[in-house]
Structure formats: structure tokens, C-alpha cells
Design an enzyme around this catalytic site. Structure first.
Site, PDB file in Angstrom:
ATOM      1  N   HIS A 383      -5.067  13.386  -0.996  1.00  0.00           N
ATOM      2  CA  HIS A 383      -5.773  12.201  -1.513  1.00  0.00           C
ATOM      3  C   HIS A 383      -7.068  11.897  -0.780  1.00  0.00           C
ATOM      4  CE1 HIS A 383      -2.344  10.687  -4.038  1.00  0.00           C
ATOM      5  NE2 HIS A 383      -1.646  11.391  -3.152  1.00  0.00           N
ATOM      6  N   LYS A 686      -8.207   1.372 -14.636  1.00  0.00           N
ATOM      7  CA  LYS A 686      -7.637   0.103 -15.104  1.00  0.00           C
ATOM      8  C   LYS A 686      -8.708  -0.750 -15.779  1.00  0.00           C
ATOM      9  CE  LYS A 686      -4.437   0.646 -11.302  1.00  0.00           C
ATOM     10  NZ  LYS A 686      -4.237   0.422  -9.850  1.00  0.00           N
TER      11      LYS A 686
HETATM   12  C1  26Q Z   1      -2.388   7.181   7.725  1.00  0.00           C
HETATM   13  C2  26Q Z   1      -2.029   7.268   9.050  1.00  0.00           C
HETATM   14  C3  26Q Z   1      -1.635   6.137   9.752  1.00  0.00           C
HETATM   15  C4  26Q Z   1      -1.587   4.916   9.110  1.00  0.00           C
HETATM   16  C5  26Q Z   1      -1.941   4.827   7.781  1.00  0.00           C
HETATM   17  C6  26Q Z   1      -2.343   5.946   7.102  1.00  0.00           C
HETATM   18  C7  26Q Z   1      -2.744   5.845   5.694  1.00  0.00           C
HETATM   19  C8  26Q Z   1      -2.083   5.004   4.812  1.00  0.00           C
HETATM   20  C9  26Q Z   1      -2.495   4.911   3.503  1.00  0.00           C
HETATM   21  C10 26Q Z   1      -3.784   6.611   5.210  1.00  0.00           C
HETATM   22  C11 26Q Z   1      -4.178   6.522   3.896  1.00  0.00           C
HETATM   23  C12 26Q Z   1      -3.529   5.658   3.027  1.00  0.00           C
HETATM   24  C13 26Q Z   1      -3.912   5.507   1.631  1.00  0.00           C
HETATM   25  C14 26Q Z   1      -4.833   6.245   1.041  1.00  0.00           C
HETATM   26  C15 26Q Z   1      -5.237   6.010  -0.351  1.00  0.00           C
HETATM   27  O1  26Q Z   1      -4.879   5.016  -0.950  1.00  0.00           O
HETATM   28  N1  26Q Z   1      -6.015   6.929  -0.928  1.00  0.00           N
HETATM   29  C16 26Q Z   1      -6.464   6.757  -2.309  1.00  0.00           C
HETATM   30  O2  26Q Z   1      -5.521   7.400  -3.136  1.00  0.00           O
HETATM   31  C17 26Q Z   1      -5.790   7.131  -4.494  1.00  0.00           C
HETATM   32  C18 26Q Z   1      -4.695   7.754  -5.318  1.00  0.00           C
HETATM   33  O3  26Q Z   1      -4.854   9.135  -5.370  1.00  0.00           O
HETATM   34  C19 26Q Z   1      -7.172   7.646  -4.893  1.00  0.00           C
HETATM   35  O4  26Q Z   1      -7.436   7.238  -6.198  1.00  0.00           O
HETATM   36  C20 26Q Z   1      -8.241   7.100  -3.952  1.00  0.00           C
HETATM   37  O5  26Q Z   1      -9.492   7.699  -4.241  1.00  0.00           O
HETATM   38  C21 26Q Z   1      -7.845   7.355  -2.515  1.00  0.00           C
HETATM   39  O6  26Q Z   1      -8.790   6.759  -1.638  1.00  0.00           O
END
Ligand code: 26Q
Length: 840
Positions: A383, A686
């Protein structure tokens, strides 16, 4: 699509036990009459409060329980059917599931909204008011967590057996308040009022080890094996939530794990009966599922986060193996025929090593067979391309926490790098780049490499993103195994994000093209035949207008700011991040402000600029960007010369619940990330489905949105990904853009000079300084193109009929962005999971 089977009235009895023939059962009946009885029963037997003290929240709980009862038999039948027929099942492993409020969605999917409305009316309650009582479980940060929830909805609706596995955080994403223009975080205590949707299964529990060391031993056959002597052991217990498909009997499961201590274990084996130490351990153990980590946190690389990931992965895999052997009755070597396990980013990627450990150490399989099974079972979805967001764990931390897994990773790495050397002889640099162990800045475990090596399929989340993956962070792996790489463009569920949240549009659609769009979003194409009908366009405008009034009312109630629903609603809602460039949007607002101040007679299209989104608590710049928006808002909204043409709103605490009000009310969708940085985006979809026009860069799924909508129905601006790379290669000099653009210089001057901060020149300095000196996201390089494009948007808004045509065409052509399409692709290309209709 089959309709939900009406259950035959079984053997219902009244409260006093008398038989009640010809009446539907209170637990299963779908009629208004049965529902009314069910709610009354739950008020008495489950809520247990006298009539005179009942509040709307009590009705909410009683109705929720009544609805859960109605899913129960479908839920059990679904599970029983895939066990009996041993249909292949998808397991979606995700550290986040951002489910949103459940009641409205479950009524919709069971197709009993009207019955529920009538039942509550008979009890003197209003359904919408009761639905509004529900607080959502905020078990996700944003896009990735919400995607997992949309995918569960589609898997159930497409009748694909599936289980979502995740963590039952006691505290989800923080609640955001805005105080004096700054974000303030409040803990999200979503469980205080109980959760009527889940069923806890304390008997279905697994032990999870942590820390300690490994030792070798000879088994009875004299074979050398390894065992893990942990320092600590904790227990995971499961909480299951039903996931009802729309208009079908399929009701799948979301299993969330909660951490508990293993008291007897602690007392007997390790602590020689020290009771207080045991209680202390209990508190420590329960910390594991306590709180969701925000992304973009500098603190995020902490031991507890690794513990969370390993905890839920280990519980989930043990559960899968147990079901496979005991319930399906299959030997382990058939695992890939019966299970597809998808890794939602690298957060669950420790699963690759954990499955190997379980197969080798616990089930005594040999390496080659275990590895074949592992690779055939897993798929990995990436992602992000942002290098700083790729997960790595310091080797020392990893080895202390998961000593056995580190050994296994070394072994996987050794065999893998041998393969690399065989395919690319004499290329040490490549071997170093591809290793599962990174050497730069202290040794670390590279989780994206582990996930890629351990999966038979790797995909990005939009066409552009998947191409860039093959060209950048996973380039070497693509050259090694081109056949593993694919794309599945994200999608969103039309049930929640159209039918449920935009009832006005739903009604107009049903009347115009029938209701097939709910499960086949491509049917929205049928709207194209109506764009030239002025009466239809008029109705389309009225729907949007009513949605805007609804949002304006909400905005007023939470911020005190009044919005005119005849204005253009220009909306940017998403997590606050420099790459998403909310500050570029702010620069445009200041540009308009300056033009109006310089020329009060100016004729411009009036606009409401609406923002929403949370900043990670430790992300300094993101919090300043919120302050920048609210400061500009305070100045703009209170200046009578300006507020006749523009208003600026920062909507606090953007979440799934208030998203229901936001998307349907938008005229303009802001998708303005630096090209190459947003993997896909799903908010963009959306908005489109609900008839907003997009202003955007060629980034993520915007590319495909523009392709589907037609370039004439999309406001494009900005550098392409290639151009961004070129500018960077030549050395990005923001000063160049300022020197050549007096309007930009003046805008930055206003911000830096304290115009929006009562003369304070410090508050916004970090944001302005970053833009001027070292902005990695090139906001100033896109400023002129963006502002000029916004002028075109403003002019287009003047022609209401033309705008409406474009709005209709955007909805009509949004069919591709249904999560049903995305899940069908996962099922066909990656999982090989077919449909299974459930009999009641
Ligand atoms: C990682 C390590 C430690 C703590 C937290 C995290 C963490 C948590 C959540 C890292 C990333 C996320 C979330 C990422 C995210 O939401 N990415 C998005 O994913 C969507 C679905 O595919 C895409 O549409 C977006 O472009 C992307 O940014």
C-alpha cells in the site's frame, strides 16, 4: 442474486410459553411485527430497564441485538456449509478493520430497513435517531483499514467464504477535538457502552510466546529439531462479529483477537507462586491489544507494535491450522487448496515465518514442503511506495522478541539469496539489495522483502502504483519473478458509500435505472441516457442540494460556522500528511482571499472549503497544517468583505460516521497529492460515486478515475510522476517558483507575516519554511498549475447545467470503483476462491 430466504415460522412461543402459530419467530422473523416483538423482548430481557427510564441508546442496543439475532442462523449456516463442502476460504489478515457503524449497514444488507422503521415507529421511536446513537469502532487509521472493511462487505455479498482476522484494540484511533485551532487528542473509549455486535469465544483461545531463546533437540526418530523456550506466554481470545452480505444468506466472520494473561502458566512454571507478579503480568499481557498505533508516528517502531503484529498473526494461523485439521479434517499438505491468506501490507507479514515455524517445529514437516505450502498460501498487497513507510525492524529488537523467527528468516534468506545468485551470477550488489536483512543504518529485517519472498502473488492497489512498484521498491523482485506481480485497483462498497449514506440519490437511482446497481455498480452507466433530460438534471441537483443542507446543519452544530448550500462545496477529507498536500489547498484559499481583498468588487463563484482528517499525534508538521487551515478559516470567516464569497471549515474528528454526511454533499473532490506518492486513494472513489467532480493530479487511482470519467469531466493539474522525478533529479529549488510568480510570493508573505495569526510570525513558520526550503513534495512546483485549474473549476461552476451533466457522468462512470469488482479480481487472479450459496 438470491433474496434472503424468509425463515419458516418455527415453533414460536409467547412470553408466557403459549404456542403462537402463524407468527414469525421473535429471533428470526423479518417482518415489522416480529421485529417489534424482538425489540420489546430485548428491552426487557437484555437491557433490563423499566419502560419509564428507556433512552434512545437503549432502543439502539435492543434493535442491534434483534438484528444480530437475525444474522445468527445465516452466520452459522455459512460456517457449517463451508466446513461441510470444504470450500476454499479467504483469510484477510489486517492490523486494521475500520468497520464504521454497523446497525444501518446490517439493516440494509438484510433488506429489513422498512420493517425496522415501522417496528420502531410502533414503539414511538425514530429509526434514524436510533441509528445515530451508535458510536463506531475506530479500529483503523484510514484508507488501509477502511479498505479491509469494504472488502469484507464485498466478499460476503459475492458469497465467497472468508474470515477477517485482526486485533480487538481496546482503544481505537483517538478522537480529535479542535481547541483554539489546534488538534487535541482524546482517547477513544468505544467499549464503555458495550459492543452488541460481537460474540466472545473465551474457549477458543491460543497461546502466543514471546522472547527467550531456542534450543536444539533430537526427536524420537533421532531427527534434529528446534524448540523455542519463551520468556513470556500470553493468550489470545477471539471476539467474532458477523459480516452479512447484501441480499444473500452468506454471513461471514470477522475475528478480532484480545490479549489475556495465562495465569496458571505464570504461577506454576515461572513465578513459583508469586501472586502479585502474576497480576502484574496480567496487566502487561493485556497491554498487547490495548491501543491502535497511529501511522506516521516516530514512536511506531516500538516493541509493542511488533508484539501486536505477532500476537494476532500467531492466533490467526493457529486458528486456521486447527480448523483445517480438526474441522475440515484435512492433512496439512492440502492447506493451499483450502485457504488463501492475504497480507494487508507488511503489518501481518511475520506470518511467513510463523507459518514456517508452525509447520516445521510443531507439525514436524520438512523444509521444502513447508516452504511450498507457505508460498502457495500467501498473497501480499503493498500500500505504499514511500521509503520511510516501508516497515523494517531493528535486528536486535527482533531477535530478542522472536528468536526462532529470526533463525527461520536467516534460513529463508540464505536459500533465497542462493536462488538470486543462480539467476544473476556475479551481481553482489543485487544480492545485497534483495536480502531480507538490511545493512544500512544498523541491521534490520525488511518486512516487504519477507512478504514478497513468502507469497505467490504480490499486488499494488492502483494501476500506476503497481507499475511503480515494479520499477522502484520491488524492482529486483520483479526481475526475479515477473509472474508474481499484478495489480488490483482498490474499490469501495456501494452499499455503505451510496445506498446507506446517500438515501436521496439511492431513491432517484432506483426510480431511474432500478436497484441492480447495488450489486452491479456498472449499471450506473444507465444514467448516461438521462443526462440530456432537464427534469432528471433538476432532480439530481435537488438531491445534492438536500445533502448539502444536511452537512451544513451538522457543520453548524459542531463548529458554529454557517454554510450556504447553494455554494460550491469544495472538500478535502483524508489523513493530514505533507504528501497529500492540504497546505497546497490552503495556498489556493489564501490566493482567493488576497484577490478579494485587493478587489472587493470581484465576481467569483462562492465556495465553502471543507477539510477533515486526523494528524498523527507525533507528526509535528501535520499538526501545524491543521493550525494553518483553522487560522486562515478564522480570518476568512470573520471578514465580511470575504465571507460573502468564501468560508473555511475544519470538520473535527473525521471518521466513517461523519463521512456518511460528507461524501454525498461534495461538489468538488480534492485529490492533490504529489504524483507518485498516493498509492491509490479510496476517498477519491467515494466522492466520484456520489457525483463530485475531481480536481487532481495524475496519482494513484486518480489516473483511472479520469480515464473512466473522461478527461473533459476531470480537472487535471500538476506534474506527472516522471516530471516530479526529473525536477528532483535536477535539484528542486522552491525559490525559482517564488521568483517567477508574484502572486505566490505575496501569498507566502501573508502567511509568514502573521496575517492569519494576529501578527504572530512564528506559528506557521515551520510550514512556510518547509515549503520554501526543503519540501520533498514539491507543493510550490504545482502551485501555479493548481491555482489556474481552480480558476477553471470556478468558471465551470457558473454553468450549473453543465456542472450537473458532469456530476451525473462521474457517477454514471464510477462502476469500476466498486469493491465487488476488486474482490472478484482477487478471487479470480490470486485466491482462486469461488462462490458458495448458503442454504438455510
Ligand atoms: C506502521 C508501523 C507502525 C505503526 C503504524 C503503521 C501503519 C499503520 C497504518 C502504517 C500505515 C498504515 C496505513 C496506511 C494506509 O492507509 N495506506 C493507504 O492505503 C489505502 C488503501 O490501499 C490507499 O488507498 C492509500 O493510497 C494508502 O495511503
Amino acid at each position: 442474486m438470491t433474496d434472503i430466504a424468509q425463515t419458516p415460522s418455527g415453533n414460536p412461543t409467547s412470553i408466557d410459553g403459549a404456542a403462537l402459530p402463524n407468527r414469525e419467530h421473535s429471533r428470526t422473523g423479518l417482518s415489522a411485527e416480529a421485529l417489534r416483538r424482538a425489540v420489546a423482548d430485548h428491552l426487557l430481557y437484555s437491557i433490563g430497564r423499566p419502560q419509564s427510564v428507556l433512552q434512545p441508546e437503549h432502543y439502539y442496543r435492543a434493535l442491534a441485538l434483534a438484528v444480530r439475532d437475525r444474522m445468527q442462523q445465516r452466520w452459522m449456516a455459512t460456517t457449517q456449509d463451508w466446513l461441510d463442502l470444504s470450500n476454499k476460504v479467504t483469510c484477510y489478515l489486517s492490523a486494521e478493520f475500520l468497520m464504521g457503524p454497523q446497525l444501518g449497514n446490517n439493516l440494509l444488507n438484510l433488506q429489513i430497513e422498512d420493517a425496522a422503521r415501522q417496528a420502531l415507529a410502533e414503539l414511538g421511536q425514530d429509526l434514524d435517531e436510533i441509528i445515530a446513537c451508535e458510536e463506531e469502532p475506530g479500529l483503523g487509521n484510514g484508507g488501509l483499514g477502511r479498505l479491509a472493511a469494504c472488502y469484507l462487505d464485498s466478499m460476503a455479498t459475492l458469497q465467497r467464504p472468508s474470515i477477517g482476522y485482526g486485533i480487538r484494540y481496546e482503544f481505537g484511533i483517538f478522537d480529535q477535538e479542535i481547541k483554539d485551532g489546534w488538534q487535541v487528542e482524546k482517547t477513544d473509549n468505544w467499549l464503555v457502552h458495550g459492543n452488541p455486535w460481537e460474540i466472545d469465544k473465551p474457549d477458543a483461545s491460543y497461546l502466543v510466546c514471546w522472547g527467550g531463546h531456542t534450543e536444539q533437540y533430537k526427536d524420537v526418530a533421532g531427527k534434529l529439531r528446534v524448540r523455542w523456550i519463551p520468556r513470556r506466554v500470553l493468550k489470545g481470545i477471539s471476539y467474532d462479529t458477523p459480516v452479512q452480505g447484501y441480499g444473500v444468506n452468506t454471513c461471514n466472520t470477522l475475528t478480532l483477537w484480545s490479549a489475556r494473561s495465562v495465569q496458571s502458566f505464570a504461577l506454576d512454571a515461572f513465578n513459583t507462586g508469586d501472586f502479585y507478579k502474576a497480576v502484574e503480568d496480567e496487566v502487561l499481557s493485556e497491554k498487547v491489544s490495548k491501543v491502535l498505533y497511529p501511522n506516521d508516528e516516530p514512536e511506531a517502531g516500538k516493541r509493542l507494535r511488533l508484539q501486536q503484529q505477532y500476537f494476532f498473526v500467531s492466533c490467526s494461523l493457529q486458528d486456521i491450522l486447527r480448523i483445517h485439521q480438526e474441522r475440515v479434517g484435512q492433512p496439512l499438505h492440502t492447506l493451499p487448496q483450502k485457504w488463501a491468506i492475504q497480507l494487508n501490507d507488511t503489518h501481518p507479514s511475520i506470518a511467513v515465518a510463523e507459518l514456517m515455524r508452525l509447520l516445521l517445529d510443531e507439525h514436524h514437516m520438512d523444509w521444502d514442503e513447508a516452504w511450498r505450502i507457505t508460498v502457495a498460501t500467501f498473497g501480499y498487497t503493498n500500500h505504499t511506495l514511500l521509503p520511510e513507510a516501508l516497515e523494517t525492524w531493528p535486528l536486535a529488537l527482533f531477535g530478542q522478541a522472536l528468536p526462532r523467527h529470526l533463525e527461520l528468516i536467516y534460513e529463508i534468506n540464505e536459500r533465497f539469496l542462493d536462488e538470486v545468485r543462480a539467476k544473476f551470477p556475479d551481481d553482489d550488489d543485487r544480492v545485497r539489495r534483495m536480502s531480507l536483512i538490511g545493512e544500512e543504518g544498523g541491521k534490520s529485517v525488511r518486512m516487504a522483502h519477507l512478504a514478497t519472498v513468502g507469497s505467490h502473488a504480490v499486488n499494488g492497489v492502483a494501476a500506476l502504483h503497481s507499475e511503480l512498484l515494479k520499477d522502484s521498491v520491488l524492482k529486483d523482485f520483479y526481475e526475479m519473478w515477473p509472474e508474481r506481480f499484478g495489480n488490483v485497483t482498490n474499490g469501495v462498497t456501494p452499499r455503505r458509500f451510496l445506498a446507506l449514506s446517500n438515501p436521496g440519490l439511492r431513491e432517484l437511482l432506483d426510480e431511474t435505472i432500478g436497484d441492480g446497481w447495488l450489486t452491479d455498480l456498472q449499471q450506473l452507466r444507465g444514467l448516461e441516457a438521462h443526462v440530456d433530460d432537464p427534469a432528471f438534471r433538476q432532480r439530481w441537483r435537488e438531491v445534492k442540494r438536500a445533502n448539502k443542507s444536511r452537512l451544513a446543519e451538522y457543520v453548524h452544530s459542531v463548529t458554529g460556522i454557517e454554510l450556504d448550500p447553494s455554494w460550491m462545496f469544495d472538500v478535502q477529507v483524508k489523513r493530514i500528511h505533507e504528501y497529500k498536500r492540504q497546505h497546497l489547498n490552503a495556498l489556493h484559499i489564501v490566493t482567493m482571499y488576497r484577490r478579494i481583498k485587493a478587489n472587493p468588487g470581484l465576481s467569483i463563484s462562492p465556495r465553502a472549503f471543507i477539510f477533515g482528517g486526523k494528524a498523527a499525534p507525533g507528526y509535528f508538521m501535520a499538526k501545524r497544517i491543521i493550525k494553518m487551515i483553522t487560522a486562515i478559516g478564522a480570518t476568512v470567516n470573520n471578514d465580511p468583505e470575504v465571507n460573502r464569497f468564501m468560508r473555511v471549515v475544519f470538520l473535527p474528528n473525521f471518521n466513517v460516521k461523519n463521512a456518511h454526511l460528507v461524501y454525498p454533499a461534495a461538489n468538488l473532490s480534492e485529490q492533490i497529492s504529489t504524483a507518485g506518492k498516493e498509492a491509490s486513494g479510496t476517498g477519491n472513489m467515494k466522492f466520484m460515486i456520489n457525483g463530485a467532480l475531481t480536481i487532481g493530479t495524475l496519482d494513484g487511482a486518480n489516473v483511472e478515475i479520469r480515464e473512466e470519467a473522461g478527461p473533459e469531466n476531470f480537472f487535471l493539474f500538476g506534474l506527472t510522476e516522471d516530471e516530479v522525478e526529473d525536477v528532483k533529479a535536477q535539484g528542486y529549488r522552491p525559490a525559482n517558483y517564488i521568483e517567477h510568480d508574484p502572486e505566490l510570493a505575496a501569498v507566502l508573505e501573508l502567511l509568514a507575516g502573521g496575517r492569519f495569526t494576529h501578527g504572530d510570525t512564528e506559528v506557521l513558520r515551520p510550514v512556510v519554511d518547509s515549503l520554501i526550503h526543503h519540501d520533498p513534495f514539491l507543493a510550490l512546483a504545482d502551485y501555479r498549475s493548481y491555482v489556474d485549474c481552480q480558476d477553471i473549476v470556478g468558471a465551470a461552476w457558473q454553468n450549473g447545467e453543465e456542472w450537473t451533466r458532469k456530476s451525473i457522468l462521474n457517477s454514471a462512470r464510477s462502476g469500476k470503483f466498486s469493491s465487488d469488482r476488486a474482490i472478484a479480481e482477487y478471487c479470480d487472479d490470486i485466491w482462486d476462491v469461488g462462490p458458495m450459496s448458503v442454504r438455510l
